[in-house]
Structures are given as C-alpha cells and as structure tokens.
Enzyme design. Structure first.
Site, PDB file in Angstrom:
ATOM      1  N   LEU A  60      30.460  26.192 -20.399  1.00 39.31           N
ATOM      2  CA  LEU A  60      29.920  25.388 -19.745  1.00 39.31           C
ATOM      3  C   LEU A  60      30.502  23.629 -19.437  1.00 39.31           C
ATOM      4  O   LEU A  60      30.928  23.708 -20.765  1.00 39.31           O
ATOM      5  CB  LEU A  60      28.455  25.186 -21.319  1.00 39.31           C
ATOM      6  CG  LEU A  60      26.919  25.313 -20.264  1.00 39.31           C
ATOM      7  CD1 LEU A  60      27.245  25.300 -19.095  1.00 39.31           C
ATOM      8  CD2 LEU A  60      26.772  25.566 -21.602  1.00 39.31           C
ATOM      9  N   CYS A 119      27.668  33.834 -26.210  1.00 40.32           N
ATOM     10  CA  CYS A 119      27.867  32.590 -26.209  1.00 40.32           C
ATOM     11  C   CYS A 119      26.858  33.092 -27.417  1.00 40.32           C
ATOM     12  O   CYS A 119      25.594  33.405 -27.306  1.00 40.32           O
ATOM     13  CB  CYS A 119      26.751  31.896 -25.284  1.00 40.32           C
ATOM     14  SG  CYS A 119      26.876  30.844 -26.088  1.00 40.32           S
ATOM     15  N   ASN A 128      39.937  38.244 -23.095  1.00 35.81           N
ATOM     16  CA  ASN A 128      39.348  36.628 -22.949  1.00 35.81           C
ATOM     17  C   ASN A 128      40.423  36.027 -24.462  1.00 35.81           C
ATOM     18  O   ASN A 128      39.454  36.495 -25.375  1.00 35.81           O
ATOM     19  CB  ASN A 128      38.590  36.734 -22.602  1.00 35.81           C
ATOM     20  CG  ASN A 128      38.212  35.407 -22.826  1.00 35.81           C
ATOM     21  OD1 ASN A 128      37.068  34.829 -23.737  1.00 35.81           O
ATOM     22  ND2 ASN A 128      38.818  33.971 -21.870  1.00 35.81           N
ATOM     23  N   GLY A 129      40.228  34.838 -25.158  1.00 30.94           N
ATOM     24  CA  GLY A 129      40.390  34.669 -26.045  1.00 30.94           C
ATOM     25  C   GLY A 129      42.008  33.961 -26.736  1.00 30.94           C
ATOM     26  O   GLY A 129      42.502  34.641 -26.373  1.00 30.94           O
TER      27      GLY A 129
HETATM   28  C1  LIG Z   1      33.321  23.771 -23.464  1.00 34.07           C
HETATM   29  C2  LIG Z   1      33.756  25.255 -23.329  1.00 34.07           C
HETATM   30  C3  LIG Z   1      31.685  26.154 -22.713  1.00 34.07           C
HETATM   31  C4  LIG Z   1      32.245  27.262 -23.016  1.00 34.07           C
HETATM   32  N1  LIG Z   1      31.251  27.879 -21.941  1.00 34.07           N
HETATM   33  C5  LIG Z   1      30.767  28.937 -21.367  1.00 34.07           C
HETATM   34  C6  LIG Z   1      29.955  29.643 -20.910  1.00 34.07           C
HETATM   35  O1  LIG Z   1      28.883  29.271 -20.624  1.00 34.07           O
HETATM   36  N2  LIG Z   1      29.791  30.603 -20.890  1.00 34.07           N
HETATM   37  C7  LIG Z   1      30.644  31.801 -21.332  1.00 34.07           C
HETATM   38  O2  LIG Z   1      30.505  33.190 -21.071  1.00 34.07           O
HETATM   39  N3  LIG Z   1      31.509  31.502 -22.414  1.00 34.07           N
HETATM   40  C8  LIG Z   1      31.155  29.435 -22.222  1.00 34.07           C
HETATM   41  N4  LIG Z   1      33.172  29.498 -23.456  1.00 34.07           N
HETATM   42  C9  LIG Z   1      34.243  30.142 -23.983  1.00 34.07           C
HETATM   43  C10 LIG Z   1      35.142  30.265 -22.753  1.00 34.07           C
HETATM   44  O3  LIG Z   1      34.478  31.028 -21.893  1.00 34.07           O
HETATM   45  C11 LIG Z   1      35.816  31.699 -23.267  1.00 34.07           C
HETATM   46  O4  LIG Z   1      35.359  32.899 -23.669  1.00 34.07           O
HETATM   47  C12 LIG Z   1      36.596  31.046 -24.964  1.00 34.07           C
HETATM   48  O5  LIG Z   1      36.459  29.369 -24.665  1.00 34.07           O
HETATM   49  C13 LIG Z   1      38.003  31.779 -25.209  1.00 34.07           C
HETATM   50  O6  LIG Z   1      38.356  31.714 -24.272  1.00 34.07           O
HETATM   51  P1  LIG Z   1      39.821  30.282 -24.041  1.00 34.07           P
HETATM   52  O7  LIG Z   1      40.991  30.880 -25.638  1.00 34.07           O
HETATM   53  O8  LIG Z   1      41.221  30.954 -23.020  1.00 34.07           O
HETATM   54  O9  LIG Z   1      39.935  29.390 -24.276  1.00 34.07           O
HETATM   55  C14 LIG Z   1      32.642  28.142 -22.945  1.00 34.07           C
HETATM   56  C15 LIG Z   1      34.493  27.679 -23.519  1.00 34.07           C
HETATM   57  C16 LIG Z   1      34.216  26.071 -23.994  1.00 34.07           C
HETATM   58  C17 LIG Z   1      35.702  25.771 -24.356  1.00 34.07           C
END
Ligand SMILES: Cc1cc2nc3c(=O)[nH]c(=O)nc-3n(C[C@H](O)[C@H](O)[C@H](O)COP(=O)(O)O)c2cc1C
Length: 319
Positions: free
Chosen positions: A11, A92, A203-204
């Site tokens: 987002l 979320c 993911n994560g």
């Molecule tokens: C700024 C920001 C906004 C996010 N918005 C969403 C979103 O709109 N929908 C969603 O499913 N996850 C959202 N996430 C979570 C990410 O999709 C992801 O699951 C999470 O960051 C873990 O992955 P990463 O460690 O690779 O960042 C958001 C993460 C961040 C950092």
C-alpha cells in the site's frame, strides 16, 4: 500464471508508477497492485483506483473485502479492466481493516473466506488467489493453518501466497506486524507437502537471490516486498537467474525509459514528486546513491515539471 517470482502488494508503494519501473527491469516478474477495497472499486473513480499501464502485465489486482457479492462484482470489473488475476487479502492486520472485517482477521473465519472465493470464481475466468499469514493471535498452530488451507482448497482455488509470520491483531501496528512475529518458513514448506497440487508462494523477510533459490527448492514461488523497494535493481539479477534471460538492461537505460514515462505522465497532470519514490533506490549500493536521492527529494518538489533534475542527480552517481 507464472508465480515463480513476484513483487508483494504494498500500500502506497506499489502504485502504477512503481510497477512501471519494476517492469522495465524484469519482464517476467509477477506484479501486484496495492490492496484496493471493494467500496473504492464499486463506488469510487475506477480509473484512479485500478487504472494501470498496459506494459505492467502480468498483473494481479489485490482486493480487500469480505462481502462475497461485492468481491464478485469487483472481480468482474477487474476482468473487464484486463487484470490477469485477482488476489484476496487475508493478511493485513490494520485496525481499519479489522473494523471492516477483512484482511488477517478472516483467517478466523475460513467458511466466509471460502464463500467469498467461490463467489469470485463463479463470475470470472481469471484465476482467484489468496494471500494470508501462517496464523493470527493464538490461532497459530500448524493444524489450524492446514485446516484453513483445506477449506480454501475445497473451493477449487489453486494458488496461495503465505506470509510466513502470524499477525497479532491487538497491540501491534501493521509495520510491527511485518517484523515482530517471528518468521516460520517451515510451516509454509509443510503446507506445500500436504497440498502438492496447490501452487504455494512463500513471502516474508526474503532478501537475496540466494535465499530465493533456496526457497524455490521447497515451494513453487517466492514473493519479495521490502527488499525490492529498497533495491529495485535486485530484480535484474533475479530475472536473469530465475528466467534465464541475458543482460537486458543497465540502470541508466532503465532510468532513461523511466524519464520518458515521467514526461508522458507530466503531460497528463501527474506531479513529478509522485513519480519519484519508486526510482529513489535505483542506484542502491552504488557510490553517490545518497547524493542522488538527496538531490531528487530536495529539488523535484520545487521544480515539479523539470525532468532535468534526474540528469543532474545522475551526475552525482560515481559509476
Ligand atoms: C508499505 C507496505 C505496504 C503493504 N501493503 C500491503 C497490501 O496492500 N497488501 C498486502 O497483502 N500486503 C501488504 N504489505 C505486506 C507485504 O505484501 C508483505 O507481505 C510483507 O512486507 C512481507 O514481505 P517482505 O518481508 O518481503 O517485505 C505491505 C508491506 C509494506 C512494507
């Protein structure tokens, strides 16, 4: 749809400008929209909320909602708009989202998620997928997760993206919920073993090509979020190694094309400072990167139509 590599929905970050940049770097990565709620799609300015550039395909629209009928209607619109897939957000944890009874709290209501998925699948031909956590609050056992996936699999849904940490619905901000609950990749691997027919995307906290390659030995796909935001050029290496394509681009060539894109966006009334965030980290790790960023954030807001700020900032990169 090829789910081997995707950029996570984020987002305020993965808007259409960001996705345009990512697509310039990698032609095969699967891109996701930010989460868009069903009222925004059904009652809002559709072009504003779900409009995109044609080059962004393959592209997934992520929906937030829990009303089966509204989700189904939104899917029809997504299909008409040409999206390749629709994903339901079940991960979320924000208070706003909980009040609307969607996002991560839906992990406590598997029958409702199944009802939504079935309604969505019934009205469109494009695939419907889910992005969830490994659990919420004390509903965090493997058995619980397996039960949730079983209910989803019964709908005929084929692809599940799992953020490998649980969400705590009280007391943590969304940001804390992305770092404080510990990662548990093993739960995701075990889901793949129990449901070999499902496409399972992990993911994560995944930060490199090497980590991505390790996960791909256990599951079907890897989704990266913050790592790509912090270093979009990582997509170049991922594209080359995972899809076996040879040296497509340089950062400078990507920048040149992005500046052309900015020109077309400015002519449509888009402000330059909206186009900046995705490209600020393009030179991550290269000497002069800090000066590049600082020049852009200082000068672009004052010279909102002047694309020369990019050239000037590029001059500060020592490559
Ligand atoms: C700024 C920001 C906004 C996010 N918005 C969403 C979103 O709109 N929908 C969603 O499913 N996850 C959202 N996430 C979570 C990410 O999709 C992801 O699951 C999470 O960051 C873990 O992955 P990463 O460690 O690779 O960042 C958001 C993460 C961040 C950092």
């Amino acid at each position: 749809m090829n789910h081997t590599l995707s950029v996570a929905p984020m987002l305020d970050w993965t808007d259409k400008h960001c996705r345009y940049l990512h697509r310039l770097i990698s032609k095969d990565v699967l891109l996701y929209s930010e989460m868009i709620t069903t009222p925004a799609i059904l009652q809002g300015d559709k072009q504003k909320y779900i409009g995109y550039n044609s080059s962004e395909h393959p592209l997934v629209l992520q929906l937030g909602g829990s009303n089966a009928s509204d989700l189904a209607k939104s899917c029809v619109i997504a299909e008409e708009f040409g999206y390749d897939e629709v994903n339901l957000n079940v991960g979320c944890p924000s208070d706003r989202v909980q009040k609307g009874r969607f996002g991560a709290c839906l992990m406590n209501e598997p029958p409702l998620v199944a009802e939504c998925i079935s309604a969505m699948m019934n009205v469109v031909d494009i695939p419907i997928t889910v992005k969830c956590r490994i659990g919420v609050d004390n509903n965090d056992s493997f058995e619980n997760l397996k039960g949730f996936v079983e209910v989803l699999a019964d709908t005929g849904m084929k692809t599940l993206i799992i953020h490998a940490r649980k969400a705590l619905l009280k007391g943590l901000s969304p940001k804390q919920n992305r770092s404080i609950p510990p990662l548990n990749y093993d739960f995701v691997y075990r889901i793949k073993q129990y449901f070999p027919e499902l496409t399972i995307v992990i993911n994560g906290g995944i930060n490199s090509l090497q980590e991505t390659q390790q996960h791909l030995k256990q599951v079907d796909g890897v989704m990266l979020g913050r790592a790509i935001w912090n270093n979009p050029w990582m997509l170049y290496e991922l594209q080359n190694q995972l899809f076996n394509t040879k040296g497509a681009n340089s950062r400078d060539r990507v920048l040149k094309k992005y500046i052309q894109y900015c020109e077309s966006q400015l002519s449509k009334g888009v402000k330059l400072h909206w186009l900046l965030p995705p490209v600020l980290n393009l030179y991550h790790g290269i000497p002069g990167n800090k000066k590049w960023k600082s020049h852009l954030v200082t000068h672009a807001p004052k010279r909102d139509k002047d694309l020369m700020v990019f050239e000037e900032a590029r001059g500060l990169i020592c490559e």
